[in-house]
Design a protein around this motif. Sequence first.
Motif: not given
Length: 535
Positions: A514-535
Amino acid sequence: MKVNRFKVFWIVLLAVTMAITAAGCGGPAKEQPEVASDPEAPPVLSELTYWVQIVSQVSATMKSYNEIEAYKELERITGVKVDFQHPPQGQQATEQFNLMMTSDKLPDVIEYSWAGYPGGPEKAIKDGKIIKLNDLIDQYAPNFKKVLEEHPEWKKEITTDDGSIYVFPFLRTDDKLKVFLGPTIRQDWLDKLGLSMPTTVDEWYNVLKAFKEQDPNGNGKADEIPLYLTKGDVDTTTAFLGAWGINAGFYQEEGQVKYGPTDPRFKEFLTLMNQWYKEGLLDQDFATTDEKMLEAKITGGQIGSAVLYTGSGIGKYGTLMKDKDPNFRLVAAPYPVMNKGDKQIWGYKDHAFNGIGAAVTTSNKNPIETVKWLDYGYSEEGTLLFNFGKEGVSYAMEDGKPIFKPEVLKDPSGLPVIQSMSKHNRATFSGPFMLDIRFDQQYTTEPDQLESKIIWAEPTMEKKMPRTTPTQSESSRYASIMTDINTYKDEMYLKFVMGAEPMDQFDKYVKTIESMGLAEALEIQQKALERYGKR
């Protein structure tokens, strides 16, 4: 007649090209090199440089893809001579690709997994390295255009979030072609010990204990290795871990991205693997055993179960052991669940697009003609060529179906079928074409191989992430975070399973990730998933 039709089609497209270029039509300068507009001298494609990694089944008998019968025939049909440029295999290929991308002079076509380009494929377009293909496909690739119109789900996979099509992809056209890897087990050992096929984690434990203690190989020695399971097997197939409902990376539940290796259920899985390791049920050398050592252990009658492929696992070892041990029978096992009747969620099933495709670079002086050349792979004739080779040489049409000749399926010189076929086609690996189910029906012919595709296709894979891509701005940050996380996670996986790190340190391990930036990585993946749904 097939060749003649294609030549007529080629001439018609050339005439269309002349008319369009005469009218001054073209794409943005950064996306597409300038095309000659003189109708007296239209661009003629006679030579093409093509960068692609060579696969082992080809390099075993040939030095270049030029020697594959399909490309010899393609040159005869189109008049285009291809200069294949093959980098060294493995990590050196990635290093050469990265070095090549710093140059202003690139090969005409580069076949690669473009998610590996820093910033992803959209960044490669913006950097002026490869061409956005949408308009070129629309105008000059009728075969591929038709494929995308008929399969919008495939188009979604090969398109960036910004709407760019960047490659001519390798496409698996049938669900059965997406399933080819999973748990295997020695059926003859089960039969000898009077055991049933295990389906739950507890049943697997009982079977592995019996393999360890009851001498199923019959040599009087306690040398059996009940289960060969590497960290890579867990990462790729979620073998056994899937029984807890999670995977070894990112997944999604009802549109929410989650990360398996920090979930409390991952600790339960590690605890069990540590127990199995202590009891000698896992290969004690699983962290260091390579492919040759694995083969020696399987053919030496030591391994009772492992995660293997349909062809190079079940098929290969069945052939190798046919004379050595007539009783040898390696079969597919179901992905285990926690309780009888539980739904299988996790297994291994690839996307239709495997991520590898042929991109046209901005160094290419004849992008239109190159697009036409690549488009041939998605025609009926091109599909036959890349899947089966040259008609009359490697296959014949029988009752309207392409049937491999006996000498290809059983090479007179004793080559494995994967090497024999690879002398004629590209269907044993990948390329810019569509994989045909009729190829696979002849490549995997043994009953146990065919059954494996049914057994391993049972998991729903409902939590699997689609082929998302981070944006240019997200990419470098995401790569930096996950490189550190994955290095640490892999190191700790081995320590937890082998007992070098006690399980009471799991919470500390989670906090470190978590201290290595997991929350930020999860946020990036979440945004990517939402963008994929709009393709």
